[in-house]
Design an enzyme around this catalytic site. Structure first.
Site, PDB file in Angstrom:
ATOM      1  N   SER A 118       0.840  -1.205   0.000  1.00  0.00           N
ATOM      2  CA  SER A 118       0.000   0.000   0.000  1.00  0.00           C
ATOM      3  C   SER A 118       0.877   1.257   0.000  1.00  0.00           C
ATOM      4  CB  SER A 118      -0.953  -0.052   1.199  1.00  0.00           C
ATOM      5  OG  SER A 118      -1.995   0.872   1.067  1.00  0.00           O
ATOM      6  N   ASP A 161      -9.678  -5.789  -3.842  1.00  0.00           N
ATOM      7  CA  ASP A 161      -9.199  -4.615  -3.109  1.00  0.00           C
ATOM      8  C   ASP A 161     -10.211  -3.474  -3.229  1.00  0.00           C
ATOM      9  OD1 ASP A 161      -7.803  -2.512  -1.967  1.00  0.00           O
ATOM     10  OD2 ASP A 161      -5.907  -3.024  -2.931  1.00  0.00           O
ATOM     11  N   HIS A 214      -7.269  -6.050   0.145  1.00  0.00           N
ATOM     12  CA  HIS A 214      -6.139  -5.128   0.157  1.00  0.00           C
ATOM     13  C   HIS A 214      -4.917  -5.714   0.855  1.00  0.00           C
ATOM     14  CE1 HIS A 214      -4.208  -1.271  -0.256  1.00  0.00           C
ATOM     15  NE2 HIS A 214      -4.054  -1.127   1.045  1.00  0.00           N
TER      16      HIS A 214
END
Length: 315
Positions: free
Chosen positions: A100, A234, A262
């Site tokens: 991320s 996600d 995610h």
């Protein structure tokens, strides 16, 4: 994960875990967590990775047990901090693996310090498209602190965290990541953490979405092995960003994991480790060449070196 260690760099205490194979006996993986998380995001894959690699998992400044100063929370600032941490610990080169926002930091690290980067591995990374969830955007809005203080007030916080965890377990794919959201919300009881995340978000997201991108520099990955994995479900950073990665970095290995959100390394840890290990085994660590890097920069990715010339430059 081994016990937390601490080191002070530039006057700020940094927490990290160092484990796996001894330094100097195996490739080093620098594991960078995402926004609001900490080094424990890598717990599900730590033991298997530790059998083959040296593992370094820091808490980024503003997160976990690291200090939360008023300071630079940009990807470039974090990349500098990782370089300095590696130097203090006596680690020269790494494969940098970022999740991320940690993916954006990993990309920045590889860009700023190619001489210290052997490979680049990204997990649902930021920096490959404008879209980002409304929840993340809200952390950059005025009044964020009042809202988070209300959500994390004593008693209220426990109820909210328990509700999110319960929702994550009911089997609805769209809600699978709420367990991680619960842990992040719980950590926002710390005022320093709230400030750091707000500064981070306002630095990389504006009203149009993400404003930090690797698109204009993706051609530099021609000189470095790149692997990207994305969870198909996600809801934070959409999996279609993986298609962008394929377009701007055609030499990259790109995988979209089905039935994953995610946090694919937490949803399917064994499959994740198998994919990462395959990437490591199938690629040769990048060897930095200033001449090669200069040519890439001058040509904007249109590198017409012959294989013979490339080999001589890399020698």
């Amino acid at each position: 994960m081994p016990e937390t260690q601490f080191v002070t760099v530039h006057g700020h205490r940094r927490a990290y875990a160092l484990g796996g194979r001894p330094i100097g006996t195996a490739p080093v993986l620098l594991l960078l967590h995402g926004l609001g998380c900490d080094r424990h995001t890598w717990d599900p894959v730590w033991n298997r990775l530790a059998r083959r690699y040296t593992l370094l998992a820091p808490d980024l400044l503003g997160h976990g047990e690291s200090d939360k100063p008023r300071g630079d929370y940009s990807p470039g600032g974090y990349a500098n901090g990782m370089r300095d941490l590696l130097t203090v610990l006596g680690i020269d080169k790494v494969t940098v693996l970022g999740h991320s926002f940690g993916g954006a930091v990993a990309m920045q690290f590889a860009y700023q310090f190619p001489e210290r980067t052997e490979r680049l591995a990204l997990v649902d990374p930021g920096g490959l498209g404008n879209e980002v969830s409304a929840l993340i955007r809200s952390l950059g809005l005025p009044g964020y602190d009042l809202v988070l203080r209300a959500l994390t007030a004593p008693g209220v916080r426990q109820v909210n965290v328990a509700a999110l965890k319960l929702l994550s377990r009911i089997g609805v794919r769209e809600l699978r990541d709420l367990g991680e959201v619960a842990a992040i919300l719980d950590s926002f009881k710390d005022a320093g953490k709230r400030y750091a995340v707000h500064k981070l978000v306002t630095g990389v997201i504006d009203w149009r979405g993400q404003n930090v991108t690797m698109s204009d520099r993706a051609y530099l990955t021609e000189a470095m092995p790149l692997w990207i994995v994305w969870g198909a479900d996600d809801r934070v950073l959409p999996a279609r960003h993986a298609d962008t990665a394929r377009e701007i970095a055609p030499s990259a290995q790109v995988t979209v994991l089905e039935d994953a959100g995610h946090f694919p390394h937490r949803d399917h840890p064994d499959a994740f480790v198998d994919l990462l290990t395959g990437f490591m085994d199938s690629t040769v660590p990048a060897t930095y060449s200033r001449a090669r890097w200069r040519r890439l920069l001058k040509n904007g990715g249109h590198d017409h070196l012959s294989s013979v010339d490339s080999a001589s430059e890399l020698a």
